[in-house]
Design a protein around this motif. Structure first.
Motif, PDB file in Angstrom:
ATOM      1  N   TRP A 100       0.834  -1.210   0.000  1.00 28.68           N
ATOM      2  CA  TRP A 100       0.000   0.000   0.000  1.00 28.68           C
ATOM      3  C   TRP A 100       0.870   1.262   0.000  1.00 28.68           C
ATOM      4  CZ3 TRP A 100      -3.335  -2.074   4.645  1.00 28.68           C
ATOM      5  CH2 TRP A 100      -4.055  -3.188   4.225  1.00 28.68           C
ATOM      6  N   SER A 101       1.989   1.230   0.721  1.00 31.08           N
ATOM      7  CA  SER A 101       2.893   2.388   0.750  1.00 31.08           C
ATOM      8  C   SER A 101       3.316   2.783  -0.653  1.00 31.08           C
ATOM      9  CB  SER A 101       4.137   2.066   1.583  1.00 31.08           C
ATOM     10  OG  SER A 101       3.821   1.908   2.945  1.00 31.08           O
ATOM     11  N   CYS A 102       3.623   1.776  -1.468  1.00 28.80           N
ATOM     12  CA  CYS A 102       4.068   2.060  -2.835  1.00 28.80           C
ATOM     13  C   CYS A 102       2.898   2.479  -3.719  1.00 28.80           C
ATOM     14  CB  CYS A 102       4.764   0.830  -3.410  1.00 28.80           C
ATOM     15  SG  CYS A 102       5.501   1.107  -5.036  1.00 28.80           S
ATOM     16  N   LEU A 103       1.796   1.759  -3.651  1.00 26.15           N
ATOM     17  CA  LEU A 103       0.653   2.090  -4.496  1.00 26.15           C
ATOM     18  C   LEU A 103       0.108   3.481  -4.205  1.00 26.15           C
ATOM     19  CD1 LEU A 103      -1.322  -1.293  -4.515  1.00 26.15           C
ATOM     20  CD2 LEU A 103       0.187  -0.381  -6.297  1.00 26.15           C
ATOM     21  N   GLN A 104       0.292   3.950  -2.955  1.00 25.30           N
ATOM     22  CA  GLN A 104      -0.168   5.283  -2.565  1.00 25.30           C
ATOM     23  C   GLN A 104       0.908   6.354  -2.768  1.00 25.30           C
ATOM     24  OE1 GLN A 104      -1.468   4.912   1.510  1.00 25.30           O
ATOM     25  NE2 GLN A 104      -3.164   3.559   1.007  1.00 25.30           N
ATOM     26  N   ASN A 105       2.035   5.983  -3.364  1.00 27.22           N
ATOM     27  CA  ASN A 105       3.144   6.911  -3.624  1.00 27.22           C
ATOM     28  C   ASN A 105       3.716   7.521  -2.345  1.00 27.22           C
ATOM     29  OD1 ASN A 105       3.207   6.745  -6.532  1.00 27.22           O
ATOM     30  ND2 ASN A 105       1.304   7.917  -6.542  1.00 27.22           N
ATOM     31  N   CYS A 106       3.693   6.765  -1.267  1.00 27.98           N
ATOM     32  CA  CYS A 106       4.299   7.207  -0.018  1.00 27.98           C
ATOM     33  C   CYS A 106       5.774   6.821   0.053  1.00 27.98           C
ATOM     34  CB  CYS A 106       3.555   6.600   1.174  1.00 27.98           C
ATOM     35  SG  CYS A 106       1.844   7.125   1.337  1.00 27.98           S
TER      36      CYS A 106
ATOM     37  N   TYR B  11       8.484   1.479  10.508  1.00 21.66           N
ATOM     38  CA  TYR B  11       9.448   0.957   9.534  1.00 21.66           C
ATOM     39  C   TYR B  11       9.158   1.566   8.168  1.00 21.66           C
ATOM     40  CZ  TYR B  11      12.349  -2.638   7.290  1.00 21.66           C
ATOM     41  OH  TYR B  11      13.327  -3.318   6.593  1.00 21.66           O
ATOM     42  N   THR B  12       7.877   1.634   7.858  1.00 22.63           N
ATOM     43  CA  THR B  12       7.379   2.310   6.659  1.00 22.63           C
ATOM     44  C   THR B  12       6.044   2.961   7.023  1.00 22.63           C
ATOM     45  OG1 THR B  12       6.364   0.222   5.945  1.00 22.63           O
ATOM     46  CG2 THR B  12       8.493   0.794   4.973  1.00 22.63           C
ATOM     47  N   PHE B  13       5.518   3.760   6.105  1.00 17.38           N
ATOM     48  CA  PHE B  13       4.217   4.375   6.356  1.00 17.38           C
ATOM     49  C   PHE B  13       3.362   4.333   5.104  1.00 17.38           C
ATOM     50  CE2 PHE B  13       6.253   7.892   4.232  1.00 17.38           C
ATOM     51  CZ  PHE B  13       5.227   8.672   3.710  1.00 17.38           C
ATOM     52  N   TYR B  14       2.074   4.384   5.324  1.00 18.54           N
ATOM     53  CA  TYR B  14       1.093   4.552   4.249  1.00 18.54           C
ATOM     54  C   TYR B  14       0.049   5.531   4.758  1.00 18.54           C
ATOM     55  CZ  TYR B  14      -1.683   1.048   6.836  1.00 18.54           C
ATOM     56  OH  TYR B  14      -2.373   0.364   7.800  1.00 18.54           O
ATOM     57  N   ARG B  15      -0.929   5.878   3.968  1.00 15.36           N
ATOM     58  CA  ARG B  15      -1.836   6.966   4.346  1.00 15.36           C
ATOM     59  C   ARG B  15      -2.599   6.673   5.630  1.00 15.36           C
ATOM     60  NH1 ARG B  15      -4.428   7.499  -1.632  1.00 15.36           N
ATOM     61  NH2 ARG B  15      -2.604   8.334  -2.717  1.00 15.36           N
ATOM     62  N   GLU B  16      -2.960   5.422   5.826  1.00 14.89           N
ATOM     63  CA  GLU B  16      -3.807   5.079   6.967  1.00 14.89           C
ATOM     64  C   GLU B  16      -3.041   4.546   8.171  1.00 14.89           C
ATOM     65  OE1 GLU B  16      -5.776   5.174   3.181  1.00 14.89           O
ATOM     66  OE2 GLU B  16      -4.294   3.698   3.844  1.00 14.89           O
ATOM     67  N   GLY B  17      -1.729   4.430   8.066  1.00 11.34           N
ATOM     68  CA  GLY B  17      -1.009   3.865   9.201  1.00 11.34           C
ATOM     69  C   GLY B  17       0.469   3.654   8.957  1.00 11.34           C
ATOM     70  N   ILE B  18       1.029   2.750   9.759  1.00  9.22           N
ATOM     71  CA  ILE B  18       2.460   2.455   9.688  1.00  9.22           C
ATOM     72  C   ILE B  18       2.684   0.951   9.780  1.00  9.22           C
ATOM     73  CG2 ILE B  18       3.047   4.647  10.815  1.00  9.22           C
ATOM     74  CD1 ILE B  18       3.685   2.964  13.359  1.00  9.22           C
ATOM     75  N   GLU B  19       3.873   0.527   9.413  1.00  8.63           N
ATOM     76  CA  GLU B  19       4.338  -0.830   9.673  1.00  8.63           C
ATOM     77  C   GLU B  19       5.311  -0.739  10.836  1.00  8.63           C
ATOM     78  OE1 GLU B  19       4.190  -4.752   9.472  1.00  8.63           O
ATOM     79  OE2 GLU B  19       3.143  -3.546   7.959  1.00  8.63           O
ATOM     80  N   VAL B  20       5.082  -1.509  11.874  1.00  7.64           N
ATOM     81  CA  VAL B  20       5.846  -1.384  13.115  1.00  7.64           C
ATOM     82  C   VAL B  20       7.196  -2.090  13.021  1.00  7.64           C
ATOM     83  CG1 VAL B  20       5.882  -1.923  15.584  1.00  7.64           C
ATOM     84  CG2 VAL B  20       3.746  -1.177  14.494  1.00  7.64           C
ATOM     85  N   GLU B  21       8.227  -1.430  13.539  1.00  7.15           N
ATOM     86  CA  GLU B  21       9.566  -2.005  13.683  1.00  7.15           C
ATOM     87  C   GLU B  21       9.970  -1.922  15.147  1.00  7.15           C
ATOM     88  OE1 GLU B  21      13.458  -3.519  12.964  1.00  7.15           O
ATOM     89  OE2 GLU B  21      11.609  -3.593  11.780  1.00  7.15           O
ATOM     90  N   ILE B  22      10.494  -3.020  15.686  1.00  4.05           N
ATOM     91  CA  ILE B  22      10.912  -3.095  17.086  1.00  4.05           C
ATOM     92  C   ILE B  22      12.365  -3.528  17.159  1.00  4.05           C
ATOM     93  CG2 ILE B  22      10.454  -4.114  19.352  1.00  4.05           C
ATOM     94  CD1 ILE B  22       8.106  -2.562  18.277  1.00  4.05           C
ATOM     95  N   ASP B  23      13.154  -2.835  17.964  1.00  6.00           N
ATOM     96  CA  ASP B  23      14.542  -3.244  18.194  1.00  6.00           C
ATOM     97  C   ASP B  23      14.925  -2.937  19.634  1.00  6.00           C
ATOM     98  OD1 ASP B  23      15.757  -4.213  15.616  1.00  6.00           O
ATOM     99  OD2 ASP B  23      14.980  -2.286  14.938  1.00  6.00           O
ATOM    100  N   THR B  24      15.702  -3.837  20.229  1.00  4.45           N
ATOM    101  CA  THR B  24      16.225  -3.634  21.583  1.00  4.45           C
ATOM    102  C   THR B  24      17.685  -4.066  21.614  1.00  4.45           C
ATOM    103  OG1 THR B  24      14.062  -4.042  22.599  1.00  4.45           O
ATOM    104  CG2 THR B  24      15.982  -4.235  24.030  1.00  4.45           C
ATOM    105  N   ARG B  25      18.502  -3.293  22.271  1.00  7.01           N
ATOM    106  CA  ARG B  25      19.918  -3.647  22.395  1.00  7.01           C
ATOM    107  C   ARG B  25      20.038  -5.010  23.080  1.00  7.01           C
ATOM    108  NH1 ARG B  25      23.580   0.677  25.382  1.00  7.01           N
ATOM    109  NH2 ARG B  25      23.163  -0.674  27.191  1.00  7.01           N
ATOM    110  N   GLU B  26      20.955  -5.812  22.617  1.00  9.75           N
ATOM    111  CA  GLU B  26      21.013  -7.210  23.048  1.00  9.75           C
ATOM    112  C   GLU B  26      21.115  -7.371  24.566  1.00  9.75           C
ATOM    113  OE1 GLU B  26      23.335 -11.357  21.850  1.00  9.75           O
ATOM    114  OE2 GLU B  26      23.958  -9.441  20.972  1.00  9.75           O
ATOM    115  N   ASP B  27      21.911  -6.533  25.224  1.00  9.63           N
ATOM    116  CA  ASP B  27      22.089  -6.694  26.667  1.00  9.63           C
ATOM    117  C   ASP B  27      20.907  -6.167  27.485  1.00  9.63           C
ATOM    118  OD1 ASP B  27      22.832  -4.062  25.841  1.00  9.63           O
ATOM    119  OD2 ASP B  27      23.775  -3.729  27.772  1.00  9.63           O
ATOM    120  N   GLU B  28      19.916  -5.563  26.808  1.00  7.33           N
ATOM    121  CA  GLU B  28      18.750  -5.024  27.512  1.00  7.33           C
ATOM    122  C   GLU B  28      17.456  -5.777  27.164  1.00  7.33           C
ATOM    123  OE1 GLU B  28      18.555  -2.786  29.807  1.00  7.33           O
ATOM    124  OE2 GLU B  28      20.489  -1.766  29.765  1.00  7.33           O
ATOM    125  N   ARG B  29      17.610  -6.923  26.533  1.00  9.46           N
ATOM    126  CA  ARG B  29      16.435  -7.693  26.148  1.00  9.46           C
ATOM    127  C   ARG B  29      15.859  -8.476  27.328  1.00  9.46           C
ATOM    128  NH1 ARG B  29      18.927  -9.790  20.326  1.00  9.46           N
ATOM    129  NH2 ARG B  29      18.897  -7.714  19.342  1.00  9.46           N
TER     130      ARG B  29
END
Length: 249
Positions: free
Chosen positions: A24-30, A178-196
Motif C-alpha cells: 500500500w505504501s508504494c501504491l499510494q506513492n508514499c 518501519y514504513t508508512f502509508y496513508r492510513e497507518g504504519i508498519e511497526v519495527e521493534i529493536d532492543t539492544r542485546e544486553d537489555e532484552r
C-alpha cells in the motif's frame, strides 16, 4: 523487458486483496518503487519498499532478476512465483516463514496498553523520536532499522512516528514506523542485546500503538519469527496466517 512504473493505478489490480502495508505504501506513492512488464497493460508487477520485494500477476523471470544488486526479502503472491524464485536463484536463497496479524482497529485494549507504559521502571525513560533522536538512532548500528527507510530526519518527523527507551544518555530500545502509508504504519521493534527480556520492547510498542490510535493510524505488525508474534499477541494483536518469503544467503 522491465519498466519502472510511475502511474501505480495500472498495477494496483494485480495486488488486489493482498493485505501488506508495504504494498500500500508504494501504491499510494508514499514510499517504494514499482516495476512492470508493460506500462499500459501490465500482466506482471514488482513492488520494492525498503528491503522487501513483492511479486504479483503472471510469473515473470525478468522481474525476479530485477535489481540483483540489492538484498531483498522476496515475497511471492502464490506458489507459481515461489517455484519461479527457487528456479532463478536456487541455492542463493532460503525460504523463510513470516507471520501476519489481523488488521483490525478493534483489537486493542487502551487501558491495558497504558498500564504497560506506566509500569516502565526507572532508570528507563520513554522519548518520542525527534530530529535529535533520529540522528542518534542512525549512528547506532543495532537501532538503524528503526528509521533507515526514511530519507532523512525531516522525512521521518513529517511522515513517521516512533519512540525510544533511554537509559541515561543511551538508547536501549525502540518502536517506530518501519514504513508508512496513508492510513497507518508498519511497526519495527529493536532492543539492544544486553537489555532484552526486560519488557522494554513491550513498553515501547504499547506507547507507539497508543499514539497511533490517538492519531487515527493503524499500527500494522508483521512478525518475522514466533517470538515477534508472541510479543504482538501480548499487545492485543491476533494471528492471521503465515506466509513464505525468500532471503538471500
Amino acid at each position: 523487458m522491465v519498466f519502472q512504473v510511475d502511474d501505480k493505478k495500472t498495477i494496483a489490480p494485480l495486488f488486489d486483496g493482498w493485505e501488506q502495508t508495504m504494498i500500500w505504501s508504494c501504491l499510494q506513492n508514499c514510499m517504494g518503487v514499482a516495476y512492470a512488464d508493460n506500462l499500459k497493460c501490465p500482466a506482471s508487477a514488482q513492488i520494492v519498499t525498503g528491503p522487501f520485494c513483492y511479486f504479483a500477476g503472471k510469473v515473470n523471470h525478468d522481474l525476479i532478476r530485477n535489481n540483483l544488486e540489492y538484498s531483498f526479502d522476496m515475497v511471492p503472491q502464490n506458489a507459481l512465483w515461489e517455484e519461479a524464485i527457487e528456479h532463478v536463484y536456487q541455492d542463493k536463497v532460503a525460504r523463510r516463514m513470516r507471520y501476519a496479524t489481523k488488521k483490525s482497529r478493534d483489537l486493542f485494549d487502551t487501558a491495558k496498553l497504558q498500564k504497560i507504559v506506566d509500569a516502565l521502571p526507572a532508570p528507563y525513560t520513554l522519548q518520542p523520536i525527534d530530529h535529535k533522536i533520529y540522528a542518534a538512532i542512525m549512528a547506532t548500528d543495532w537501532a538503524a532499522d528503526l528509521c533507515e527507510n526514511f530519507e532523512n530526519a525531516d522525512s521521518f518527523v513529517q511522515n513517521g512516528l516512533g519512540f525510544v527507551i533511554t537509559k541515561g544518555d543511551e538508547i536501549v530500545s525502540g518502536a517506530s514506523s518501519y514504513t508508512f502509508y496513508r492510513e497507518g504504519i508498519e511497526v519495527e521493534i529493536d532492543t539492544r542485546e544486553d537489555e532484552r527480556r526486560k519488557g522494554l520492547a513491550l513498553a515501547c510498542s504499547a506507547k507507539l500503538i497508543l499514539e497511533c490510535i490517538e492519531r487515527n493510524l493503524y499500527p500494522s505488525w508483521d512478525a518475522h519469527n514466533p517470538g515477534s508474534l508472541a510479543l504482538a499477541e501480548k499487545l492485543g494483536y491476533q494471528f492471521d496466517k503465515e506466509y513464505p518469503t525468500y532471503e538471500f544467503v
